[in-house]
Enzyme design. Structure first.
Site, PDB file in Angstrom:
ATOM      1  N   ASP A   9      51.522  33.588  35.409  1.00 13.90           N
ATOM      2  CA  ASP A   9      52.758  33.048  35.613  1.00 13.90           C
ATOM      3  C   ASP A   9      53.176  33.332  36.873  1.00 13.90           C
ATOM      4  O   ASP A   9      54.323  34.194  37.246  1.00 13.90           O
ATOM      5  CB  ASP A   9      53.933  34.284  34.486  1.00 13.90           C
ATOM      6  N   HIS A 237      50.360  44.504  41.453  1.00 13.09           N
ATOM      7  CA  HIS A 237      50.164  44.699  40.009  1.00 13.09           C
ATOM      8  C   HIS A 237      48.924  43.746  39.887  1.00 13.09           C
ATOM      9  O   HIS A 237      47.738  44.236  39.442  1.00 13.09           O
ATOM     10  CB  HIS A 237      51.209  44.046  39.252  1.00 13.09           C
TER      11      HIS A 237
HETATM   12  C1  BDR Z   1      53.745  42.398  36.101  1.00 12.01           C
HETATM   13  O1  BDR Z   1      54.876  41.599  35.693  1.00 12.01           O
HETATM   14  C2  BDR Z   1      55.191  40.448  36.163  1.00 12.01           C
HETATM   15  O2  BDR Z   1      56.635  40.382  36.792  1.00 12.01           O
HETATM   16  C3  BDR Z   1      54.311  40.617  37.445  1.00 12.01           C
HETATM   17  O3  BDR Z   1      53.488  39.425  38.014  1.00 12.01           O
HETATM   18  C4  BDR Z   1      53.015  41.379  36.870  1.00 12.01           C
HETATM   19  O4  BDR Z   1      52.014  40.352  36.210  1.00 12.01           O
HETATM   20  C5  BDR Z   1      54.194  43.434  36.312  1.00 12.01           C
HETATM   21  O5  BDR Z   1      54.931  44.318  35.493  1.00 12.01           O
HETATM   22 CA    CA Z   2      52.066  38.100  36.467  1.00 12.06          CA
END
Ligand code: BDR
Ligand code: CA
Length: 311
Positions: A9, A237
């Protein structure tokens, strides 16, 4: 070489993860599937195509995913973290050179994921829909690596839940309950992988199109984390999940069945069964497969791996 499909995403950390995967000769990125989360699915698809153009990989197909979770309305984009454009609002984004393929993400996964690894760095809707279309898919996929969840610590979307899980808890519970080998790279480890200022400079100062994109994307995310979390740097992340694929030895793991809460104030919370209950009464974890859950990480070595590949 690992044949890889990335469900994403994009999203600023998704963009870093994608560039990292494309810079890694161990990984053969065979397709991208898109999903709502940081942005709508429409914007996620546009960004996936643009990011692949930037990386010089317009040969990789992009399949557009579901526009909403299985059992609720989409919670909405988070422009204060990822920008209105999903990539930090730091400048005009080029229009993609081509269109997405005209099969859905779920259909694409059914067609292409046998023998491949799925790296899921957004809400897990497309994976759950693919299992509905092809119930034996979980016996054909090599492994699923999920960035999401929080086993032993707090969430980030709510005190209980991590954002990707929160965005579709029902789908996440299906994915963690299926027969494919699943690894959860959650906040327990990604909150330890913080790229500090000098590391940000290392991945943004080059004169490549990818470095230029990251130069315009990262500041908004960095400012948000400084203001809200008092962080000096950015959480990596999604790139941490790529690092797991590249070198799983950098992570300490446990094997637990995992359920995802779908009710009440802790909706989206990933609950491992840690054992130690007083009686043998049947529980909601009984009969569920073991998930490999990352509980600790050698963060300096992960950061070194990521910055070396991206510099
Ligand atoms: C996850 O949530 C999204 O906002 C980031 O891309 C990552 O995949 C982190 O909590
Ligand atoms: Ca993500």
């Amino acid at each position: 070489m690992t044949r890889l499909i990335i469900d994403t995403d994009p999203g600023i950390d998704d963009a870093i993860a994608l560039f990292l995967a494309l810079a890694s000769p161990e990984l053969d990125v065979a397709g991208l599937t898109t999903v709502f989360g940081n942005v709508t699915t429409e914007v996620a698809t546009r960004n996936a195509l643009t990011l692949l153009d930037i990386a010089g990989r317009a040969d990789i197909p992009v399949a557009p995913g579901a526009a909403a979770p299985l059992a609720m309305n989409y919670l909405g984009a988070i422009p204060h973290i990822h920008g209105e454009d999903g990539l930090g609002d730091g400048g005009e984004l080029a229009q993609p050179s081509r269109r997405a393929v005209d099969v859905s993400a779920a259909e694409f996964l059914c067609r292409e994921a046998a023998g491949a690894t799925i790296l899921a760095v957004g809400p897990l809707t497309n994976l759950a829909l693919a299992l509905r279309l092809r119930p034996d898919l979980d016996t054909l996929v090599e492994q699923v690596v999920v960035m999401g969840g929080n086993a032993l610590g707090p969430g980030n979307a709510t005190p209980a839940a991590e954002a990707n899980m929160m965005n579709d808890p029902e789908a996440a519970d299906v994915v963690f309950g299926a027969r494919w080998p699943v690894t959860m790279v959650g906040l327990d480890v990604t909150h330890q992988v913080v790229l500090p200022g000098p590391g940000i400079d290392a991945v943004t100062t080059g004169d490549t199109p990818a470095a230029r994109l990251l130069r315009q994307a990262i500041p908004l995310y960095r400012d948000f984390l400084a203001k809200v979390n008092g962080l000096d740097g950015i959480y990596l992340h999604d790139p941490s999940a790529v690092a797991y694929l590249l070198d799983p030895g950098l992570f300490r793991t446990e094997r637990w069945p995992v359920r995802v809460e779908t009710q009440g104030i802790s909706r989206g919370k990933t609950w491992p069964s840690l054992g130690g209950t007083d009686d043998a009464a049947p529980s909601a974890w009984q009969g569920r497969p073991l998930v490999t859950v990352c509980v600790d990480v050698d963060a300096p070595r992960v950061l070194d791996l990521i910055t070396t590949r991206l510099s």
